[in-house]
Write a protein that holds these residues in place. Structure first.
Motif, mmCIF file in Angstrom:
data_model
loop_
_atom_site.group_PDB
_atom_site.id
_atom_site.type_symbol
_atom_site.label_atom_id
_atom_site.label_comp_id
_atom_site.label_asym_id
_atom_site.label_seq_id
_atom_site.Cartn_x
_atom_site.Cartn_y
_atom_site.Cartn_z
ATOM 1 N N ILE A 1 0.874 -1.203 -0.050
ATOM 2 C CA ILE A 1 0.129 -0.260 -0.242
ATOM 3 C C ILE A 1 1.008 1.303 -0.049
ATOM 4 C CG2 ILE A 1 -1.814 1.638 0.921
ATOM 5 C CD1 ILE A 1 -2.713 -1.859 2.378
ATOM 6 N N ILE A 2 0.729 2.171 -0.898
ATOM 7 C CA ILE A 2 1.599 3.198 -1.435
ATOM 8 C C ILE A 2 0.843 4.451 -0.465
ATOM 9 C CG2 ILE A 2 2.828 4.889 -3.007
ATOM 10 C CD1 ILE A 2 3.811 1.741 -4.126
ATOM 11 N N CYS A 3 1.200 5.251 0.542
ATOM 12 C CA CYS A 3 0.069 6.188 0.610
ATOM 13 C C CYS A 3 0.955 7.636 1.509
ATOM 14 C CB CYS A 3 -0.519 5.663 2.338
ATOM 15 S SG CYS A 3 -1.307 7.099 2.978
ATOM 16 N N THR A 4 2.182 7.860 0.196
ATOM 17 C CA THR A 4 2.737 8.787 0.400
ATOM 18 C C THR A 4 2.286 10.648 -0.103
ATOM 19 O OG1 THR A 4 4.201 7.720 -1.640
ATOM 20 C CG2 THR A 4 4.751 7.145 0.459
ATOM 21 N N PRO A 5 3.058 11.262 -0.352
ATOM 22 C CA PRO A 5 3.056 12.412 -1.292
ATOM 23 C C PRO A 5 2.974 11.413 -2.566
ATOM 24 C CG PRO A 5 4.750 12.949 -0.261
ATOM 25 C CD PRO A 5 4.088 11.672 0.421
ATOM 26 N N PRO A 6 1.705 12.334 -3.492
ATOM 27 C CA PRO A 6 1.464 12.306 -5.303
ATOM 28 C C PRO A 6 2.455 12.447 -5.773
ATOM 29 C CG PRO A 6 -0.313 13.293 -4.224
ATOM 30 C CD PRO A 6 0.493 13.625 -3.077
ATOM 31 N N HIS A 7 3.777 13.118 -5.100
ATOM 32 C CA HIS A 7 4.678 13.478 -6.848
ATOM 33 C C HIS A 7 5.576 12.120 -6.225
ATOM 34 C CE1 HIS A 7 5.706 15.243 -2.778
ATOM 35 N NE2 HIS A 7 6.849 15.606 -2.960
ATOM 36 N N THR A 8 6.041 11.014 -5.084
ATOM 37 C CA THR A 8 6.227 10.111 -5.434
ATOM 38 C C THR A 8 6.009 8.365 -5.045
ATOM 39 O OG1 THR A 8 5.683 9.557 -3.113
ATOM 40 C CG2 THR A 8 7.560 11.218 -2.641
ATOM 41 N N TRP B 1 4.988 19.874 1.350
ATOM 42 C CA TRP B 1 4.400 19.784 -0.567
ATOM 43 C C TRP B 1 3.186 20.270 -0.009
ATOM 44 C CZ3 TRP B 1 -0.550 16.657 -0.975
ATOM 45 C CH2 TRP B 1 0.127 15.904 -0.240
ATOM 46 N N ALA B 2 1.990 20.403 0.562
ATOM 47 C CA ALA B 2 1.163 20.890 0.717
ATOM 48 C C ALA B 2 0.958 22.805 0.233
ATOM 49 C CB ALA B 2 -0.080 21.241 2.335
ATOM 50 N N GLY B 3 -0.503 22.583 -0.532
ATOM 51 C CA GLY B 3 -0.130 24.035 -1.082
ATOM 52 C C GLY B 3 0.755 24.731 -1.884
ATOM 53 N N ARG B 4 1.490 23.833 -2.176
ATOM 54 C CA ARG B 4 2.713 24.215 -2.976
ATOM 55 C C ARG B 4 2.733 23.103 -4.324
ATOM 56 N NH1 ARG B 4 7.521 25.186 0.043
ATOM 57 N NH2 ARG B 4 7.965 24.914 -2.287
ATOM 58 N N ARG B 5 3.226 24.139 -5.324
ATOM 59 C CA ARG B 5 3.354 24.104 -6.817
ATOM 60 C C ARG B 5 4.727 23.179 -6.975
ATOM 61 N NH1 ARG B 5 1.017 28.415 -10.956
ATOM 62 N NH2 ARG B 5 0.938 26.466 -12.311
ATOM 63 N N SER B 6 5.300 23.206 -6.471
ATOM 64 C CA SER B 6 7.380 21.949 -6.920
ATOM 65 C C SER B 6 7.256 22.888 -5.324
ATOM 66 C CB SER B 6 7.617 23.065 -7.898
ATOM 67 O OG SER B 6 7.886 24.165 -7.549
ATOM 68 N N GLY C 1 12.077 21.587 -6.792
ATOM 69 C CA GLY C 1 12.560 21.737 -7.923
ATOM 70 C C GLY C 1 11.504 20.323 -8.612
ATOM 71 N N ARG C 2 11.081 19.634 -7.648
ATOM 72 C CA ARG C 2 9.744 18.478 -8.056
ATOM 73 C C ARG C 2 8.171 19.079 -7.968
ATOM 74 N NH1 ARG C 2 10.762 13.522 -5.268
ATOM 75 N NH2 ARG C 2 9.327 12.018 -6.530
#
Length: 370
Positions: free
Chosen positions: A66-73, A160-165, A168-169
């Motif tokens: 089960i992967i429950c990490t920030p979406p960009h990971t 990362w909440a409320g951020r676009r990057s 650099g990711r």
């Protein structure tokens, strides 16, 4: 016995820890988190704790991850888990771009493994009844509306909440692609049940009430290949709470599904009724592992259109969301009159800028190519 490894043991990961403990024939054997694992709920005896998912995969070799990490990971972790021989339950949103989605689909084909995406409302019996109904009639319009509240702590919960990057990711956040992603996915699934074809374009209005880089209020109007129009209107700066409604107008009348509570009113029914029955996505994944004839309810392939929508809503070329005036009420920011604007948009498919709402600005249009 199906063994499970959990990547991301805190936050929403605690929900998965509780759920695993309730299931027969399922055992949590390992967790991985970059932060110390919170003690509540307690980990069962013998569960191994790792700081990295690769170490967990190598040492514990779970059947399901089960992967429950920030979406960009998500992409890298899911690829590693699949190639390690595990099936995956991947929290929503699954990935950031259509290219990433196709890349993960290719890994599924390469490995022969399964990937379920955590849109749990797709397992709702109430939703199934709605989709059966819309498949039998001519649908003339679909809308989704939700009005929630989130205070400043919501945007302080993670870097990362409320951020676009971050570093650099590109990251994925914003009202329609994260907290209210279920409203988008349920409405897309409803359009699919109505035979609408693929969405070909979207017009987007994005707003914010605080110094964040993403929207906390958004309106999106989708046009499908067959001409059907779907409107989604949602805010995290709401007045009266609207849990989340999928509204369908058609030849038989209006149907409304409150998807978080499984309350449904089909055409001709004056009041919504609670429809019991929701299939758990982890249970469904385990049943699919045991018998190939059991289909996944939320396979990665079913969420491709959502990823195309997500990519359009988070396009780096979009300008920052427009700052609108809000009032402080009970510790949260509320846009005066926002619920009336949400309801009017859902009812008419007219965006706020077209309805001359004072703070609204013209929409941005994006093509959709899943």
């Amino acid at each position: 016995m199906t063994t499970v490894g959990l990547v991301g043991a805190n936050g929403h990961g605690k929900h998965h820890r509780r759920r695993i403990a309730q299931l027969d024939g399922v055992r949590l054997i390992a967790v991985a988190d970059t932060q110390p694992v919170e003690p509540d709920p307690p980990l069962p005896d013998g569960v191994r704790v790792f700081t990295g998912h690769r170490e967990m995969l190598a040492a514990a070799a779970p059947d399901v991850v089960i992967i429950c990490t920030p979406p960009h990971t998500h992409l890298a972790i899911a690829e590693d888990a699949l190639r390690a021989g595990a099936d995956v339950l991947l929290e929503k949103p699954p990935v950031r771009t259509v290219d990433e989605h196709h890349r993960l689909m290719a890994v599924l084909a390469e490995t022969g493994r399964a990937c379920q995406v955590g849109f749990q409302a797709l397992g709702s019996r109430a939703a199934g009844l709605l989709w059966d109904a819309v498949a039998r009639e001519k649908v003339t319009g679909i809308a989704a509306v939700a009005s929630w509240q989130r205070d400043d702590s919501y945007y302080a919960r993670a870097p990362w909440a409320g951020r676009r990057s971050v570093g650099g990711r590109a990251v994925v956040d914003g009202v329609l692609v994260n907290p209210l992603a279920h409203a988008v996915m349920q409405s897309l699934a409803t359009a699919a049940a109505a035979g609408a074809g693929a969405p070909v374009s979207v017009e987007i209005e994005r707003y914010r009430t605080r110094p964040i880089e993403v929207d906390d209020t958004a309106f999106a109007r989708f046009t499908f290949a067959g001409g059907l129009v779907l409107v989604v209107a949602a805010t995290l700066a709401g007045e009266d709470f609207i849990a989340g409604e999928i509204i369908v107008d058609g030849s038989a009348g209006r149907a409304v599904l409150e998807y978080p509570t499984d309350r449904l009113a089909l055409p001709g029914e004056s009041e919504p009724r609670r429809v019991e029955g929701r299939t758990d996505l982890l249970e469904n994944l385990i049943a699919h592992r045991a018998a190939a004839g059991v289909p996944l309810l939320s396979p990665l392939s079913r969420t491709l259109t959502f990823t195309a929508v997500l990519a359009a809503l988070t396009d780096p070329a979009l300008p920052p969301p427009v700052l609108v005036e809000a009032r402080e009420r009970d510790g949260v920011r509320v846009i005066p009159g926002i619920n009336a604007v949400l309801r009017a948009t859902a009812r008419t498919a007219v965006l706020p800028s077209e309805a001359a709402v004072a703070w609204a600005v013209p929409p941005h249009r994006r093509s959709l190519t899943p």
